[in-house]
Write an enzyme that holds these catalytic residues in place. Structure first.
Site, PDB file in Angstrom:
ATOM      1  N   PHE A  76       2.122   8.133  -1.337  1.00 10.99           N
ATOM      2  CA  PHE A  76       1.265   6.766  -1.246  1.00 10.99           C
ATOM      3  C   PHE A  76      -0.125   7.026  -1.758  1.00 10.99           C
ATOM      4  O   PHE A  76      -0.950   6.266  -1.331  1.00 10.99           O
ATOM      5  CB  PHE A  76       1.435   6.390  -0.133  1.00 10.99           C
ATOM      6  CG  PHE A  76       2.722   6.038   0.736  1.00 10.99           C
ATOM      7  CD1 PHE A  76       3.773   5.836  -0.263  1.00 10.99           C
ATOM      8  CD2 PHE A  76       3.143   6.586   1.968  1.00 10.99           C
ATOM      9  CE1 PHE A  76       4.846   6.025   0.197  1.00 10.99           C
ATOM     10  CE2 PHE A  76       4.609   6.835   2.320  1.00 10.99           C
ATOM     11  CZ  PHE A  76       5.606   6.223   1.514  1.00 10.99           C
ATOM     12  N   TRP A  80       0.847  -1.167   0.168  1.00 14.76           N
ATOM     13  CA  TRP A  80      -0.007   0.088   0.045  1.00 14.76           C
ATOM     14  C   TRP A  80       1.011   1.237  -0.083  1.00 14.76           C
ATOM     15  O   TRP A  80       0.567   2.286  -0.548  1.00 14.76           O
ATOM     16  CB  TRP A  80      -1.033   0.081   1.422  1.00 14.76           C
ATOM     17  CG  TRP A  80      -1.812   1.271   1.286  1.00 14.76           C
ATOM     18  CD1 TRP A  80      -3.016   1.263   0.865  1.00 14.76           C
ATOM     19  CD2 TRP A  80      -1.545   2.384   2.054  1.00 14.76           C
ATOM     20  NE1 TRP A  80      -3.606   2.609   1.253  1.00 14.76           N
ATOM     21  CE2 TRP A  80      -2.483   3.447   1.702  1.00 14.76           C
ATOM     22  CE3 TRP A  80      -0.244   2.819   2.618  1.00 14.76           C
ATOM     23  CZ2 TRP A  80      -2.765   4.592   2.304  1.00 14.76           C
ATOM     24  CZ3 TRP A  80      -0.285   4.427   3.108  1.00 14.76           C
ATOM     25  CH2 TRP A  80      -1.570   5.024   3.130  1.00 14.76           C
ATOM     26  N   HIS A  81       1.946   1.231   0.641  1.00 15.67           N
ATOM     27  CA  HIS A  81       2.884   2.472   0.840  1.00 15.67           C
ATOM     28  C   HIS A  81       3.632   2.658  -0.478  1.00 15.67           C
ATOM     29  O   HIS A  81       3.901   3.567  -0.683  1.00 15.67           O
ATOM     30  CB  HIS A  81       3.944   2.141   2.066  1.00 15.67           C
ATOM     31  CG  HIS A  81       3.194   2.469   3.468  1.00 15.67           C
ATOM     32  ND1 HIS A  81       2.383   1.175   4.024  1.00 15.67           N
ATOM     33  CD2 HIS A  81       3.284   3.213   4.301  1.00 15.67           C
ATOM     34  CE1 HIS A  81       2.320   1.873   5.035  1.00 15.67           C
ATOM     35  NE2 HIS A  81       2.613   3.062   5.321  1.00 15.67           N
ATOM     36  N   GLY A  82       3.824   1.660  -1.276  1.00 11.01           N
ATOM     37  CA  GLY A  82       4.655   1.836  -2.320  1.00 11.01           C
ATOM     38  C   GLY A  82       4.779   0.670  -3.297  1.00 11.01           C
ATOM     39  O   GLY A  82       4.999  -0.584  -2.765  1.00 11.01           O
TER      40      GLY A  82
END
Lengths: 487, 340
Positions: free
Chosen positions: A487, A321-323
């Site tokens: 993000f 989800w963050h990257g």
């Protein structure tokens, strides 16, 4: 329009003024227009993507609320598929294509991986998750489907929390758009302090310290183990100050308009375990994953092995989800592994404490736990910050190679882009942050200040002057975007 | 007292304290400028109406003109109030502001500013050092790009990053103010660079920018005439001049302006007695030796203008003359030591 820009400092008071001047029925449309304007200050055409997400989730929620269970499932699946497809296309397509390309190459097939030349729409993960959370709530019958399209569109696009959260829950935020907010000076007061504190954290700590972090992480091979350790600890502080600053400014801005957003951070670096850390860090995302992924997977109410697997799945997805990169995936998995190790070693640790006659409340134990948890978190942040896996492995190797500290091209802190006075100011600001966080654990500082008008205004004065004097802004500075924007 | 009243008073006090912080902090943080032009601080310490001749323009004014030598050769008190690469819009507001404090008989304006654009690196110093008056506001709005406005209105924000390089001098100037400049706006340049004759200076000529500057040249002449001040436009003697076609254009336009005299000092370069090997600081500017020769020439030229009797304070200007010669002697001795 960054929160730490002159543009926003003009936009927010104008928005507040207009909001309270307009009759109640015009306020939500006004906020919607302002929110879209705010979003379109980045890449205007990406507002269409947000509108697509709003339209899909609005109509799917309306449809699934009025259908039989089987059809509801279908509409939920359609909604998830459409929203996640957009997210996948813009955020993960290149990553997935690259990964498939690598796999095919290693299988002996030469295939040129297609690559999309698109900019990641700001905040897409945040508003997509907020909209999906709403749809799932409606599906579960926990929230009625919102009938008013403007109200719903505003729920997804509300400008204070649009770009980097907190990811609000429909049951908490949606009803607030139906309330009548009269102008109240107490709201302005209550909002001003978090806004100033957020700007202080962002401009006096996060952005200046980023100079040091960026210098070291740009060429980690040139730095010794202890400087890499210092830079990683600095990154831990940078990302906390940066992200919690955004949340503070978001909460403060919303409060001035009469809205209450959820708390996103709760002194995370005073956590006593990794499990505790994740209860305090990016709370809105952690609880989202818990409610909409971990528990549906079975949570902890299943076999030990399955619980561990659920944890790994949730943290791996949280990492992605963050990257879209292997470093984020590895960061997520490492955090999951920490938690699994923590729960498996719990009986052993309890037994050890009993044997050594160390009470649970022992202050030395408490401090050890803070430091050990911080060290584990920092070690994981290496994966989060490094440019790629090989850089991360190099840094981890040097950080762990204690005997070699200082022998590899030793350099002083002075060579990292900050002057000694700047380092001193950052250090003093971090100390202040630690004191505020520590005090904030047991008492509501804002409420305490509210009782002493002179103290409160003195705090305003000191924060504003510190930001103006030591803050990162103006000619010659490269103000850093908020880290979580990507993000 | 009601809570509402207390909050209002506290809010007003906060705003006042912040305004004071920004004002005093801005004075402390702003780089101090006593030479290299934009020298408003020392200029404002001059006794009112004590200057006979004023010089405006770019670095070609503050590096090449020694007021003490002009006084020696003409008896007129003089002052240089110029700024690095100063566009003529700013020069115009320098003149307007200067005439609020002094009543010179003549003003010399060095016109290379016709070629300078509105957003040079020097603009912040050129405008930021002016006193906070309507003229500064006009200069900001008319000569500075919008992006520079916040820095020009709030020097604190423009220079806040200097907090870790402040010295006692910064506090002294900010709190006690400037002292009068014994060199009267001249910047003493001691080193020498031998030159090899004229070289064409590449300029980024833009017609629109040139015409904008030209309109201010006319306004300078009009404003000076309104105040009964003689106006002399000139092109400074130098070995680094723009292409001839641009110089001819500037000369023709300056000559065409009513109520003003024009000189191209390069026409009479030989009369200055310049020694190419020791009189230049760089190809564009004279050092103290060249500046002394050029100022002697200017002093004689001023005597040919039909001006009123000089009003200079002889004792003051005698001491300024001695100060310059003392600096020159020290520089001569230093260069003699260096060459041994």
């Amino acid at each position: 329009m960054n929160f730490n820009s002159l543009q926003y400092l003009l936009f927010l008071p104008a928005a507040i003024l207009l909001y309270y001047l307009l009759p109640h029925r015009w306020r939500n449309p006004l906020l919607l227009v302002l929110s879209f304007y705010f979003y379109m200050c980045w890449v205007p055409r990406y507002a269409l993507l947000m509108m697509f997400s709003i339209l899909v989730t609005y109509f799917c929620a309306r449809l699934l609320s009025a259908q039989a269970l089987r059809q509801r499932k279908l509409w939920l699946a359609i909604c998830l598929l459409l929203n996640l497809s957009v997210l996948f296309f813009f955020k993960y397509f290149n990553f997935a294509a690259e990964l498939v390309g690598h796999l095919l190459t290693s299988a002996g097939l030469t295939v040129a991986a297609p690559r999309l030349d698109v900019l990641l729409p700001v905040g897409i993960s945040f508003y997509t998750f907020q909209a999906l959370g709403y749809t799932i709530d409606v599906y579960r019958g926990e929230t009625p489907a919102e009938r008013n399209f403007i109200t719903y569109a505003l729920f997804v696009s509300f400008f204070p929390q649009l770009v980097a959260g907190p990811i609000e829950r429909s049951a908490h935020l949606l009803p607030q758009f139906h309330e009548k907010h009269s102008f109240c000076y107490a709201n302005i007061k209550a909002g001003l302090l978090p806004v100033l504190w957020g700007l202080f954290k962002k401009m006096v700590i996060a952005d200046p310290i980023a100079v040091l972090v960026n210098t070291v992480y740009a060429a980690p091979q040139d730095y010794s183990g202890w400087l890499l350790t210092v830079a990683t600890a600095c990154f831990a502080i940078q990302i906390y100050c940066d992200f919690s600053a955004y949340s503070d400014i978001a909460r403060g801005s919303a409060r001035m308009l009469g809205f209450r957003l959820m708390r996103n951070f709760d002194c995370p670096y005073f956590a006593v375990s990794i499990r505790d850390f994740w209860r305090r860090w990016h709370i809105s995302l952690s609880t989202w994953f818990k409610d909409y992924l971990y528990i549906p997977l079975g949570g902890s109410r299943c076999s030990r092995l399955r619980t561990d697997l659920n944890l790994l799945i949730v943290f791996a997805i949280s990492g992605l989800w963050h990257g879209a990169s292997l470093t984020f995936l590895a960061w997520g998995i490492l955090n999951g592994a920490y938690q699994i190790a923590g729960s498996h070693t719990l009986p052993l640790r309890k037994a050890l404490r009993a044997r050594l006659h160390i009470a649970e409340s022992n202050p030395a134990l408490q401090i050890f736990r803070y430091l050990f948890t911080f060290a584990l978190v920092c070690f994981a942040w290496i994966l989060f910050r490094a440019e790629n896996i090989s850089d991360a492995l190099l840094i981890m190797h040097r950080v762990l190679d204690l005997p070699a500290y200082g022998t590899l091209l030793p350099r002083g802190l002075g060579s990292l882009g900050l002057t000694r006075p700047e380092l001193l100011v950052i250090f003093a600001a971090i100390l202040l942050l630690a004191v505020v966080d520590l005090r904030g654990k047991n008492c509501d500082i804002a409420a305490a200040l509210d009782k002493h008008i002179a103290c409160r205004y003195l705090v305003y004065f000191l924060l504003i002057t510190a930001i103006l004097l030591f803050g990162s802004y103006g000619p010659g500075y490269d103000p850093q975007e908020f880290v979580y924007f990507q993000f | 007292m009601s809570q509402k009243k207390r909050e209002s008073i506290a809010a007003i006090l906060l705003l006042l304290a912040l305004a004071a912080f920004l004002f005093i902090g801005g004075r402390i943080l702003k780089p101090k400028q006593a030479d290299f032009g934009s020298n408003w601080g020392p200029f404002l310490q001059e006794a009112e109406d004590s200057i006979d001749i004023m010089f405006f323009g770019s670095s070609l004014a503050y590096c090449d003109i020694v007021p003490a030598i002009i006084w020696e050769n003409s008896g007129y008190s003089a002052y240089v109030l110029a700024g690095g690469e100063q566009p003529l819009a700013v020069t115009y507001y320098y003149l307007r502001e200067a005439l609020r404090h002094q009543s010179p008989q003549a003003v010399f304006v060095e016109i290379s500013g016709l070629f300078y654009s509105q957003d040079t690196d020097y603009l912040k110093a050129n405008i930021g050092n002016m006193p906070l008056t309507a003229n500064r506001l006009h200069a900001t709005f008319e000569a500075a790009p919008v992006s520079e406005w916040p820095a020009l209105f709030l020097p604190f924000c423009a220079y806040h990053d200097r907090w870790d390089e402040l010295t006692r001098e910064d506090f002294r100037y900010a709190l006690l103010g400037y002292e009068p400049d014994p060199l009267a706006g001249y910047t003493f340049l001691s080193t020498s660079t031998p030159t090899m004759g004229r070289v064409t200076r590449e300029i980024d000529f833009e017609q629109e920018n040139y015409e904008h500057n030209l309109s201010y040249l006319q306004q300078i002449a009009d404003y000076a005439t309104e105040h009964d001040v003689a106006v002399i436009f000139y092109i400074a003697p130098s070995y680094w001049l723009p292409e001839k076609k641009y110089l001819d254009l500037a000369a023709a336009d300056a000559r065409a302006i009513d109520n003003a005299i024009f000189y191209d000092m390069n026409d009479d370069f030989a009369a200055l007695g310049i020694d190419d090997s020791i009189d230049f600081f760089d190809i564009l500017h004279f050092n103290y030796r060249g500046a002394e020769k050029f100022s002697t020439y200017l002093g004689h030229l001023i005597c040919t203008l039909e001006l009123d009797t000089p009003t200079a304070d002889t004792q003051l200007w005698q001491s300024r003359s001695e100060y310059f010669h003392q600096l020159a002697a020290e520089a001569d001795a230093a260069s003699a030591n260096l060459s041994q």
